[in-house]
Design a protein around this motif. Structure first.
Motif, PDB file in Angstrom:
ATOM      1  N   CYS A 120       0.820  -1.216   0.000  1.00 32.71           N
ATOM      2  CA  CYS A 120       0.000   0.000   0.000  1.00 32.71           C
ATOM      3  C   CYS A 120       0.858   1.272   0.000  1.00 32.71           C
ATOM      4  N   GLY A 158     -10.133   5.017   1.115  1.00 34.68           N
ATOM      5  CA  GLY A 158      -8.991   5.822   0.686  1.00 34.68           C
ATOM      6  C   GLY A 158      -7.866   5.663   1.695  1.00 34.68           C
ATOM      7  N   GLY A 160      -5.739   5.644   4.931  1.00 34.79           N
ATOM      8  CA  GLY A 160      -6.036   5.560   6.354  1.00 34.79           C
ATOM      9  C   GLY A 160      -6.774   4.306   6.755  1.00 34.79           C
ATOM     10  N   GLU A 161      -6.733   4.020   8.043  1.00 33.15           N
ATOM     11  CA  GLU A 161      -7.460   2.879   8.595  1.00 33.15           C
ATOM     12  C   GLU A 161      -8.645   3.448   9.394  1.00 33.15           C
ATOM     13  N   THR A 193     -11.693  -2.263   6.535  1.00 32.06           N
ATOM     14  CA  THR A 193     -10.694  -2.310   7.612  1.00 32.06           C
ATOM     15  C   THR A 193      -9.677  -3.414   7.375  1.00 32.06           C
ATOM     16  N   SER A 215     -10.164  -6.514   4.819  1.00 29.48           N
ATOM     17  CA  SER A 215      -9.022  -6.756   3.933  1.00 29.48           C
ATOM     18  C   SER A 215      -8.316  -8.018   4.384  1.00 29.48           C
ATOM     19  N   HIS A 217      -6.503 -10.623   2.018  1.00 30.89           N
ATOM     20  CA  HIS A 217      -5.258 -10.715   1.225  1.00 30.89           C
ATOM     21  C   HIS A 217      -4.429 -11.977   1.453  1.00 30.89           C
ATOM     22  N   GLU A 257     -12.014  -8.574   1.072  1.00 28.01           N
ATOM     23  CA  GLU A 257     -11.204  -8.069  -0.039  1.00 28.01           C
ATOM     24  C   GLU A 257      -9.905  -8.874  -0.118  1.00 28.01           C
ATOM     25  N   ILE A 288      -9.160  -8.115  -6.004  1.00 25.60           N
ATOM     26  CA  ILE A 288      -8.630  -6.844  -6.511  1.00 25.60           C
ATOM     27  C   ILE A 288      -7.275  -7.097  -7.157  1.00 25.60           C
ATOM     28  N   PRO A 289      -7.153  -6.890  -8.459  1.00 23.01           N
ATOM     29  CA  PRO A 289      -5.812  -7.014  -9.049  1.00 23.01           C
ATOM     30  C   PRO A 289      -4.936  -5.949  -8.389  1.00 23.01           C
ATOM     31  N   VAL A 290      -3.829  -6.350  -7.792  1.00 22.27           N
ATOM     32  CA  VAL A 290      -3.044  -5.388  -7.020  1.00 22.27           C
ATOM     33  C   VAL A 290      -2.627  -4.229  -7.920  1.00 22.27           C
ATOM     34  N   ASN A 291      -2.701  -3.049  -7.367  1.00 20.77           N
ATOM     35  CA  ASN A 291      -2.286  -1.865  -8.095  1.00 20.77           C
ATOM     36  C   ASN A 291      -0.788  -1.701  -7.886  1.00 20.77           C
ATOM     37  N   VAL A 293       2.578  -0.292  -7.100  1.00 18.96           N
ATOM     38  CA  VAL A 293       3.009   0.955  -6.479  1.00 18.96           C
ATOM     39  C   VAL A 293       4.522   0.997  -6.670  1.00 18.96           C
ATOM     40  N   CYS A 334      -4.683   3.680  -3.989  1.00 20.92           N
ATOM     41  CA  CYS A 334      -4.924   4.712  -2.987  1.00 20.92           C
ATOM     42  C   CYS A 334      -3.593   5.239  -2.472  1.00 20.92           C
TER      43      CYS A 334
HETATM   44  N1  SAH Z   1      -7.196   0.631   5.834  1.00 20.10           N
HETATM   45  C1  SAH Z   1      -8.361   0.075   5.242  1.00 20.10           C
HETATM   46  C2  SAH Z   1      -8.935   0.860   4.101  1.00 20.10           C
HETATM   47  C3  SAH Z   1      -8.018   1.452   3.075  1.00 20.10           C
HETATM   48  S1  SAH Z   1      -7.403   0.521   1.749  1.00 20.10           S
HETATM   49  C4  SAH Z   1      -8.131  -1.372   4.863  1.00 20.10           C
HETATM   50  O1  SAH Z   1      -7.023  -1.857   5.038  1.00 20.10           O
HETATM   51  O2  SAH Z   1      -9.059  -2.033   4.455  1.00 20.10           O
HETATM   52  C5  SAH Z   1      -8.727  -0.151   0.815  1.00 20.10           C
HETATM   53  C6  SAH Z   1      -8.379  -1.498   0.199  1.00 20.10           C
HETATM   54  O3  SAH Z   1      -7.379  -1.384  -0.808  1.00 20.10           O
HETATM   55  C7  SAH Z   1      -7.837  -2.482   1.223  1.00 20.10           C
HETATM   56  O4  SAH Z   1      -8.350  -3.763   0.992  1.00 20.10           O
HETATM   57  C8  SAH Z   1      -6.357  -2.435   0.933  1.00 20.10           C
HETATM   58  O5  SAH Z   1      -5.711  -3.569   1.439  1.00 20.10           O
HETATM   59  C9  SAH Z   1      -6.349  -2.324  -0.573  1.00 20.10           C
HETATM   60  N2  SAH Z   1      -5.111  -1.847  -1.187  1.00 20.10           N
HETATM   61  C10 SAH Z   1      -4.208  -0.966  -0.706  1.00 20.10           C
HETATM   62  N3  SAH Z   1      -3.201  -0.791  -1.567  1.00 20.10           N
HETATM   63  C11 SAH Z   1      -3.474  -1.567  -2.623  1.00 20.10           C
HETATM   64  C12 SAH Z   1      -2.810  -1.832  -3.852  1.00 20.10           C
HETATM   65  N4  SAH Z   1      -1.646  -1.276  -4.161  1.00 20.10           N
HETATM   66  N5  SAH Z   1      -3.398  -2.691  -4.705  1.00 20.10           N
HETATM   67  C13 SAH Z   1      -4.579  -3.280  -4.418  1.00 20.10           C
HETATM   68  N6  SAH Z   1      -5.246  -3.077  -3.283  1.00 20.10           N
HETATM   69  C14 SAH Z   1      -4.692  -2.238  -2.381  1.00 20.10           C
END
Ligand code: SAH
Length: 348
Positions: A120, A158, A160-161, A193, A215, A217, A257, A288-291, A293, A334
């Motif tokens: 993240c 977005g 933050g937690e 969360t 979340s 994962h 998620e 969610i296909p990881v974005n 970073v 995000c």
């Molecule tokens: N802190 C909260 C909410 C913010 S992130 C949480 O952890 O749920 C929202 C979602 O996007 C979460 O499932 C998080 O794990 C995911 N996320 C964060 N960075 C990401 C990335 N690079 N690719 C895919 N998902 C990501």
């Protein structure tokens, strides 16, 4: 509650504040409506409030109105990303997404984050501070103003937690949902969360009708701990128990998620473990296909791997969707827009 944080006040508190300024109770209610229903941008238009009250408000209560300092519009799907500067200079990003079922805003709940998830972007600089309820509300209002359309759904996904900023989050939800405010249905609000177990129980006891997204994962402690430091504090068994309690107490199905990362958590064995974990639970899985970073070095799984992963879960009767990637071309993940600004600020 500080009176000068005027948009963070509950209706009863706004009434009390106006009473202390010499106004009547019904005028406190009118103030609340101006702020949250009509969402006006100055006290001067609140013509049904006595002049003396308006003057006190102007002098004592800064009216938070956010203006985007940067806007990105996706050429692919029209998704819009807004960067807002808070009064103390903190940058916060919000995203507007157009779906068939309505228009959704994704808001940030903190400036930065202290959860440290490895994939993240939001957590890279750590937590700077919590956002206040009015800073969360104003993201929704400001995006609505900028887009010129009413917002039907809000996701707190977005930066933050949200459960690490619990009191402000609850204020935000209750004011957003208030019948004298925007009247957003609780069912149209999703809070995501990373799994702060005691707060999930607390939230469950509020008996709100919002959707909780967890979340995950990873489907084992080992896998989760590799990606999310919070998993070391709260083992998976405790997280799942808390989510089951949430479902039992509210009747609201949990969304799990799962960000798919190439070679890290996307094998058929991973899918099998996830299926074992969720097959007897009434829930929904969002893949969610990881974005990618730039600071992180994780890659997206190939499409055929994603499809196989989904098929495996579906074989067990689990309800799965693959999150459509919105705004791929505009710093999708995000925290990326905010981060890029921090980078450029740093070199200036
Ligand atoms: N802190 C909260 C909410 C913010 S992130 C949480 O952890 O749920 C929202 C979602 O996007 C979460 O499932 C998080 O794990 C995911 N996320 C964060 N960075 C990401 C990335 N690079 N690719 C895919 N998902 C990501």
């Amino acid at each position: 509650m500080m009176v000068n944080e005027i948009k963070s006040l509950y209706l009863e508190e706004a009434i009390q504040a106006v009473r202390e300024m010499g106004g009547k109770d019904f005028q406190g209610k009118q103030l609340f409506q101006w702020l949250h229903q009509k969402q006006v941008d100055s006290y001067s238009v609140m013509t049904n409030l006595p002049g003396a009250v308006r003057k006190r408000l102007e002098e004592e209560c800064h009216l938070l109105i956010l203006q985007p300092v940067e806007t990105q519009i996706s050429a692919l799907d029209g998704t819009r990303k807004y960067l807002f500067a808070m009064p103390d200079g903190q940058m916060v990003e919000s995203v507007w997404m157009h779906y068939r079922h309505g228009d959704s805003v994704c808001i940030s709940s903190q400036a930065g984050c202290r959860m440290g998830c490895r994939f993240c972007a939001s957590t890279i600089g750590g937590l700077v501070r919590n956002l206040t309820a009015q800073e969360m509300l104003e993201q929704v209002y400001a995006v609505g103003r900028a887009v010129g359309k009413s917002v039907s759904h809000v996701v707190v996904m977005g930066t933050g937690e949200p459960l690490d900023n619990y009191e402000n989050l609850l204020r935000f939800i209750r004011i957003l949902n208030h019948e004298q405010g925007m009247r957003m249905s609780q069912r149209n609000i999703t809070v995501s969360t990373c799994g702060i177990v005691p707060k999930i129980y607390e939230l469950a006891r509020e008996k709100l009708q919002i959707t909780l997204a967890l979340s995950l994962h990873g489907a084992t402690d080992e896998k989760r701990q590799e990606l999310m430091p919070i998993a070391k504090k709260y083992p998976l068994s405790e997280v799942m128990e808390a989510c089951d309690f949430y479902f039992k107490n509210t009747g609201r199905r949990i969304t799990y998620e799962y960000s798919l990362i190439r070679g890290v958590n996307d094998t058929q064995e991973d899918a099998q473990q996830l299926a074992n974990l969720l097959r007897h639970r009434n829930c929904h899985v969002n893949l969610i296909p990881v974005n990618p970073v730039k600071e992180r070095g994780f890659c997206q799984s190939e499409q055929k791997i994603v499809d196989k992963f989904k098929n495996k879960l579906e074989k067990y009767g689990i309800n799965v969707t693959i999150r459509r990637e919105m705004g791929r071309d505009i710093d999708g993940a995000c925290g990326q827009l905010r981060r890029r600004h921090m980078d450029t600020d740093a070199v200036q």
